[in-house]
Design a protein around this motif. Structure first.
Motif, PDB file in Angstrom:
ATOM      1  N   GLN A 186      -2.376  -1.928  -7.253  1.00 27.08           N
ATOM      2  CA  GLN A 186      -3.766  -1.715  -7.661  1.00 27.08           C
ATOM      3  C   GLN A 186      -3.863  -1.429  -9.148  1.00 27.08           C
ATOM      4  OE1 GLN A 186      -5.703   1.332  -5.374  1.00 27.08           O
ATOM      5  NE2 GLN A 186      -6.891  -0.198  -4.261  1.00 27.08           N
ATOM      6  N   GLN A 187      -2.991  -0.528  -9.596  1.00 32.61           N
ATOM      7  CA  GLN A 187      -3.041  -0.097 -10.992  1.00 32.61           C
ATOM      8  C   GLN A 187      -2.695  -1.242 -11.937  1.00 32.61           C
ATOM      9  OE1 GLN A 187      -0.909   3.568 -11.736  1.00 32.61           O
ATOM     10  NE2 GLN A 187      -0.552   2.999 -13.880  1.00 32.61           N
ATOM     11  N   VAL A 188      -1.666  -2.012 -11.584  1.00 29.54           N
ATOM     12  CA  VAL A 188      -1.179  -3.060 -12.489  1.00 29.54           C
ATOM     13  C   VAL A 188      -2.075  -4.291 -12.445  1.00 29.54           C
ATOM     14  CG1 VAL A 188       0.722  -4.679 -12.917  1.00 29.54           C
ATOM     15  CG2 VAL A 188       1.215  -2.300 -12.330  1.00 29.54           C
ATOM     16  N   THR A 189      -2.472  -4.687 -11.241  1.00 30.91           N
ATOM     17  CA  THR A 189      -3.129  -5.993 -11.129  1.00 30.91           C
ATOM     18  C   THR A 189      -4.648  -5.880 -10.978  1.00 30.91           C
ATOM     19  OG1 THR A 189      -3.061  -6.137  -8.705  1.00 30.91           O
ATOM     20  CG2 THR A 189      -1.089  -6.838  -9.905  1.00 30.91           C
ATOM     21  N   GLY A 190      -5.143  -4.750 -10.515  1.00 30.70           N
ATOM     22  CA  GLY A 190      -6.575  -4.623 -10.265  1.00 30.70           C
ATOM     23  C   GLY A 190      -7.058  -5.509  -9.120  1.00 30.70           C
ATOM     24  N   GLN A 191      -6.127  -6.061  -8.371  1.00 27.91           N
ATOM     25  CA  GLN A 191      -6.493  -6.949  -7.268  1.00 27.91           C
ATOM     26  C   GLN A 191      -6.632  -6.147  -5.969  1.00 27.91           C
ATOM     27  OE1 GLN A 191      -6.831 -10.482  -7.948  1.00 27.91           O
ATOM     28  NE2 GLN A 191      -6.680  -9.649 -10.015  1.00 27.91           N
ATOM     29  N   GLN A 192      -7.094  -6.853  -4.953  1.00 29.44           N
ATOM     30  CA  GLN A 192      -7.284  -6.222  -3.652  1.00 29.44           C
ATOM     31  C   GLN A 192      -5.927  -5.995  -2.968  1.00 29.44           C
ATOM     32  OE1 GLN A 192      -9.872  -8.585  -1.210  1.00 29.44           O
ATOM     33  NE2 GLN A 192      -9.948  -7.035   0.401  1.00 29.44           N
ATOM     34  N   VAL A 193      -5.746  -4.808  -2.418  1.00 31.05           N
ATOM     35  CA  VAL A 193      -4.486  -4.503  -1.720  1.00 31.05           C
ATOM     36  C   VAL A 193      -4.804  -3.897  -0.360  1.00 31.05           C
ATOM     37  CG1 VAL A 193      -2.216  -3.415  -1.898  1.00 31.05           C
ATOM     38  CG2 VAL A 193      -3.547  -3.817  -3.978  1.00 31.05           C
ATOM     39  N   GLU A 194      -4.079  -4.314   0.662  1.00 32.93           N
ATOM     40  CA  GLU A 194      -4.276  -3.741   1.995  1.00 32.93           C
ATOM     41  C   GLU A 194      -2.929  -3.404   2.621  1.00 32.93           C
ATOM     42  OE1 GLU A 194      -6.473  -6.519   4.375  1.00 32.93           O
ATOM     43  OE2 GLU A 194      -8.353  -6.107   3.318  1.00 32.93           O
ATOM     44  N   TYR A 195      -2.928  -2.373   3.471  1.00 31.77           N
ATOM     45  CA  TYR A 195      -1.744  -2.101   4.276  1.00 31.77           C
ATOM     46  C   TYR A 195      -1.762  -3.002   5.509  1.00 31.77           C
ATOM     47  CZ  TYR A 195      -1.108   2.278   1.665  1.00 31.77           C
ATOM     48  OH  TYR A 195      -0.914   3.211   0.694  1.00 31.77           O
ATOM     49  N   ILE A 196      -0.592  -3.414   5.938  1.00 30.67           N
ATOM     50  CA  ILE A 196      -0.477  -4.176   7.190  1.00 30.67           C
ATOM     51  C   ILE A 196       0.443  -3.397   8.121  1.00 30.67           C
ATOM     52  CG2 ILE A 196       0.234  -6.354   8.237  1.00 30.67           C
ATOM     53  CD1 ILE A 196      -0.011  -7.593   5.384  1.00 30.67           C
ATOM     54  N   TRP A 197      -0.065  -2.969   9.241  1.00 25.54           N
ATOM     55  CA  TRP A 197       0.722  -2.182  10.215  1.00 25.54           C
ATOM     56  C   TRP A 197       1.686  -3.105  10.947  1.00 25.54           C
ATOM     57  CZ3 TRP A 197       2.613   2.237  10.866  1.00 25.54           C
ATOM     58  CH2 TRP A 197       2.891   2.799  12.116  1.00 25.54           C
ATOM     59  N   HIS A 198       2.904  -2.634  11.157  1.00 26.62           N
ATOM     60  CA  HIS A 198       3.956  -3.491  11.724  1.00 26.62           C
ATOM     61  C   HIS A 198       3.648  -4.005  13.118  1.00 26.62           C
ATOM     62  CE1 HIS A 198       5.732  -0.501  14.573  1.00 26.62           C
ATOM     63  NE2 HIS A 198       4.992   0.290  13.838  1.00 26.62           N
ATOM     64  N   LYS A 199       2.672  -3.363  13.804  1.00 28.60           N
ATOM     65  CA  LYS A 199       2.374  -3.790  15.174  1.00 28.60           C
ATOM     66  C   LYS A 199       1.375  -4.937  15.228  1.00 28.60           C
ATOM     67  CE  LYS A 199       3.613   0.133  17.999  1.00 28.60           C
ATOM     68  NZ  LYS A 199       3.133   1.365  18.627  1.00 28.60           N
ATOM     69  N   GLU A 200       0.767  -5.264  14.079  1.00 29.74           N
ATOM     70  CA  GLU A 200      -0.136  -6.421  14.048  1.00 29.74           C
ATOM     71  C   GLU A 200       0.678  -7.665  14.412  1.00 29.74           C
ATOM     72  OE1 GLU A 200      -3.391  -6.265  13.009  1.00 29.74           O
ATOM     73  OE2 GLU A 200      -3.248  -4.094  12.688  1.00 29.74           O
ATOM     74  N   THR A 201       0.016  -8.611  15.048  1.00 30.33           N
ATOM     75  CA  THR A 201       0.733  -9.851  15.338  1.00 30.33           C
ATOM     76  C   THR A 201       0.222 -10.995  14.474  1.00 30.33           C
ATOM     77  OG1 THR A 201      -0.782 -10.156  17.160  1.00 30.33           O
ATOM     78  CG2 THR A 201       1.419  -9.353  17.711  1.00 30.33           C
ATOM     79  N   LYS A 202      -1.060 -10.888  14.093  1.00 33.45           N
ATOM     80  CA  LYS A 202      -1.611 -11.956  13.248  1.00 33.45           C
ATOM     81  C   LYS A 202      -1.736 -11.455  11.823  1.00 33.45           C
ATOM     82  CE  LYS A 202      -5.032 -14.766  13.909  1.00 33.45           C
ATOM     83  NZ  LYS A 202      -6.405 -15.148  14.337  1.00 33.45           N
ATOM     84  N   LEU A 203      -1.304 -12.317  10.903  1.00 35.55           N
ATOM     85  CA  LEU A 203      -1.392 -11.959   9.499  1.00 35.55           C
ATOM     86  C   LEU A 203      -2.736 -12.436   8.976  1.00 35.55           C
ATOM     87  CD1 LEU A 203       0.525 -10.704   7.381  1.00 35.55           C
ATOM     88  CD2 LEU A 203       1.282 -13.003   6.815  1.00 35.55           C
ATOM     89  N   GLY A 204      -3.468 -11.535   8.311  1.00 34.42           N
ATOM     90  CA  GLY A 204      -4.754 -11.921   7.734  1.00 34.42           C
ATOM     91  C   GLY A 204      -4.564 -12.906   6.595  1.00 34.42           C
ATOM     92  N   ASN A 205      -5.596 -13.017   5.795  1.00 30.75           N
ATOM     93  CA  ASN A 205      -5.604 -13.996   4.717  1.00 30.75           C
ATOM     94  C   ASN A 205      -5.047 -13.365   3.433  1.00 30.75           C
ATOM     95  OD1 ASN A 205      -6.123 -16.462   3.690  1.00 30.75           O
ATOM     96  ND2 ASN A 205      -8.286 -16.057   3.251  1.00 30.75           N
TER      97      ASN A 205
END
Lengths: 80, 232
Positions: free
Chosen positions: B22-41
């Motif tokens: 976030q600090q370096v790129t100013g881009q959107q960042v999200e956590y992905i929980w290991h139990k998810e099966t589908k990867l978002g975009n």
């Protein structure tokens, strides 16, 4: 019920720093005849309702898929 | 650009990595929980450092089979940017996205200190913003960073220019005394053949702020954004 005892060891030629350290410690304790010392893992798994043959296949598969890392490790096991 | 930071049980650099991105790129960042099966975009995935599953069996061996991993492997195989830091690197090795494995450090100790790292290739999506052969300082913190592979794979890594980061002297010399863990050819980080998957043992996310260093780790993350923009 069958029990698989799986021994996972480093392949020959792969340096084992733990083994070397233990070997030196044993020699320091006075066991001067101690030679190459290697450390491995023992995993015991109980298997329900399978034949010996099925169990053997299953354990091979488990070792290849997860339990041993083929880059540096080898495995052998017994069933009883 | 949208980043995803995967969180396994035992990850402990996930928040640092999130913050650094976030600090370096100013881009959107999200956590992905290991139990998810589908990867978002996502446009870039980071596997952070830590001790996923307590390093049980072998570092990264159990995390490699967590529910999210098949989607991440697909993402990587289709050219998505995947960066593995420390334990994340170990997971990439276990999952077969990168070749080789990690052994215990030759000293058997957990090593936590700053090391000199040379940028061997500045053509990857993760090193664009560095000079070729630039020497930077990054912290390491691991007990299994002793990179090992068979001689044939090692030769291929060298020939293909897949060794991206190497432990060196302050002047950039590849010498054994500057190798903290005993890794083959002083390897600190490697890429796959395509260059979209990179793993490294040092922690760039721990050197992005001038408050606690020279901030030179930041360019790993800014490079990813630059790559994304150029491609876009």
């Amino acid at each position: 019920m069958l029990t698989a005892r799986i021994y996972i060891t480093l392949k020959k030629g792969v340096l084992d720093p733990q083994g070397v350290t233990i070997q030196e410690a044993l020699q320091n304790l006075g066991y001067q005849n101690v030679r190459e010392t290697r450390v491995g893992k023992l995993i015991e798994i109980q298997l329900n309702s399978v034949s010996r043959e099925e169990a053997e296949q299953q354990v091979h598969k488990m070792c290849q898929e997860l339990l041993a890392n083929p880059v540096i490790e080898q495995y052998e096991f017994t069933l009883s | 650009m949208k980043f995803g930071v995967v969180v396994f049980p035992g990850s402990n650099c996930d928040q640092d990595t999130y913050q650094a991105l976030q600090q370096v790129t100013g881009q959107q960042v999200e956590y992905i929980w290991h139990k998810e099966t589908k990867l978002g975009n996502y446009d870039g995935i980071i596997l952070p450092g830590g001790f996923s599953y307590g390093d049980y069996l072998r570092a990264g061996a159990i995390a490699r089979f967590s529910k999210i991993m098949p989607s991440i492997i697909n993402f990587a195989r289709s050219g998505g940017l995947v960066l593995g830091i420390c334990n994340g690197f170990q997971i990439l090795l276990e999952s077969g996205l990168l070749p080789g494995t990690m052994m215990k450090n030759r000293t058997l100790q957990f090593i936590c200190k700053d090391v000199y790292v040379k940028i061997e290739q500045n053509t990857t999506p993760f090193t664009l913003d560095y000079e070729k052969n630039q020497v930077i300082t990054l912290p390491i913190a691991h007990s299994e960073g002793n990179y090992y592979t068979d001689p044939k794979t090692l030769e291929e890594l060298e020939i293909n220019g897949q060794i991206i980061f190497r432990y060196v002297s302050p002047e950039g010399k590849v010498e054994e005394e500057w190798n903290p863990n005993g890794s083959l050819h002083n390897i600190a980080g490697i890429a796959n053949k395509e260059g979209n998957v990179v793993g490294l043992m040092p922690h760039p996310e721990r050197n992005v702020d001038s408050l606690i260093g020279d901030g030179m780790g930041a360019r790993v993350f800014s490079s990813m954004v630059n790559w994304y923009r150029r491609k876009g």
